[in-house]
Design a protein around this motif. Structure first.
Motif, PDB file in Angstrom:
ATOM      1  N   PRO A 116      47.659  45.085  48.995  1.00  0.00           N
ATOM      2  CA  PRO A 116      47.137  45.912  47.908  1.00  0.00           C
ATOM      3  C   PRO A 116      45.656  45.613  47.666  1.00  0.00           C
ATOM      4  O   PRO A 116      45.220  44.469  47.790  1.00  0.00           O
ATOM      5  CB  PRO A 116      47.977  45.503  46.706  1.00  0.00           C
ATOM      6  CG  PRO A 116      48.381  44.099  47.001  1.00  0.00           C
ATOM      7  CD  PRO A 116      48.456  43.977  48.495  1.00  0.00           C
ATOM      8  N   VAL A 117      44.892  46.651  47.335  1.00  0.00           N
ATOM      9  CA  VAL A 117      43.474  46.504  47.035  1.00  0.00           C
ATOM     10  C   VAL A 117      43.237  47.063  45.635  1.00  0.00           C
ATOM     11  O   VAL A 117      43.616  48.207  45.355  1.00  0.00           O
ATOM     12  CB  VAL A 117      42.599  47.245  48.063  1.00  0.00           C
ATOM     13  CG1 VAL A 117      41.128  47.092  47.730  1.00  0.00           C
ATOM     14  CG2 VAL A 117      42.889  46.750  49.481  1.00  0.00           C
ATOM     15  N   PHE A 118      42.616  46.262  44.775  1.00  0.00           N
ATOM     16  CA  PHE A 118      42.361  46.656  43.395  1.00  0.00           C
ATOM     17  C   PHE A 118      40.867  46.717  43.126  1.00  0.00           C
ATOM     18  O   PHE A 118      40.088  45.938  43.675  1.00  0.00           O
ATOM     19  CB  PHE A 118      43.000  45.655  42.422  1.00  0.00           C
ATOM     20  CG  PHE A 118      44.492  45.690  42.430  1.00  0.00           C
ATOM     21  CD1 PHE A 118      45.167  46.575  41.611  1.00  0.00           C
ATOM     22  CD2 PHE A 118      45.226  44.859  43.256  1.00  0.00           C
ATOM     23  CE1 PHE A 118      46.554  46.626  41.611  1.00  0.00           C
ATOM     24  CE2 PHE A 118      46.608  44.902  43.265  1.00  0.00           C
ATOM     25  CZ  PHE A 118      47.269  45.791  42.441  1.00  0.00           C
ATOM     26  N   ASN A 119      40.479  47.648  42.271  1.00  0.00           N
ATOM     27  CA  ASN A 119      39.101  47.759  41.789  1.00  0.00           C
ATOM     28  C   ASN A 119      39.186  47.905  40.272  1.00  0.00           C
ATOM     29  O   ASN A 119      39.724  48.894  39.780  1.00  0.00           O
ATOM     30  CB  ASN A 119      38.400  48.955  42.425  1.00  0.00           C
ATOM     31  CG  ASN A 119      36.937  49.029  42.053  1.00  0.00           C
ATOM     32  OD1 ASN A 119      36.378  48.102  41.473  1.00  0.00           O
ATOM     33  ND2 ASN A 119      36.311  50.148  42.374  1.00  0.00           N
ATOM     34  N   HIS A 120      38.690  46.905  39.541  1.00  0.00           N
ATOM     35  CA  HIS A 120      38.775  46.888  38.079  1.00  0.00           C
ATOM     36  C   HIS A 120      40.211  47.073  37.610  1.00  0.00           C
ATOM     37  O   HIS A 120      40.511  47.903  36.748  1.00  0.00           O
ATOM     38  CB  HIS A 120      37.870  47.945  37.457  1.00  0.00           C
ATOM     39  CG  HIS A 120      36.433  47.772  37.804  1.00  0.00           C
ATOM     40  ND1 HIS A 120      35.660  46.756  37.305  1.00  0.00           N
ATOM     41  CD2 HIS A 120      35.630  48.487  38.624  1.00  0.00           C
ATOM     42  CE1 HIS A 120      34.443  46.855  37.789  1.00  0.00           C
ATOM     43  NE2 HIS A 120      34.390  47.884  38.606  1.00  0.00           N
ATOM     44  N   SER A 121      41.117  46.338  38.223  1.00  0.00           N
ATOM     45  CA  SER A 121      42.554  46.322  37.897  1.00  0.00           C
ATOM     46  C   SER A 121      43.288  47.617  38.226  1.00  0.00           C
ATOM     47  O   SER A 121      44.441  47.786  37.852  1.00  0.00           O
ATOM     48  CB  SER A 121      42.777  45.961  36.419  1.00  0.00           C
ATOM     49  OG  SER A 121      42.313  44.659  36.176  1.00  0.00           O
TER      50      SER A 121
END
Length: 60
Positions: free
Chosen positions: A43-48
């Motif tokens: 998984p990849v997250f950006n600002h949650s």
């Protein structure tokens, strides 16, 4: 933590997993809760927020 639903690449059943949204890029191995085959999960997250999810079967 955030729950996300996806299909197992082996049995095609819908399963869910909890992801830690504080880590932007993760890679780990989990067994499918239905068929018990190992799945590589990235998984990849950006600002949650989940921006990408790569689910791969591990050829054995």
């Amino acid at each position: 933590m955030k729950e996300h639903f996806f299909q197992c690449p082996y049995c095609w059943k819908e399963i869910s997993m909890l992801f830690d949204t504080s880590v932007s890029n993760q890679t780990y191995i989990e067994d499918c809760e239905i068929c018990c085959n190992p799945i590589e999960i990235n998984p990849v997250f950006n600002h949650s927020e989940l921006v990408a999810l790569h689910i791969l079967n591990i050829e054995q």
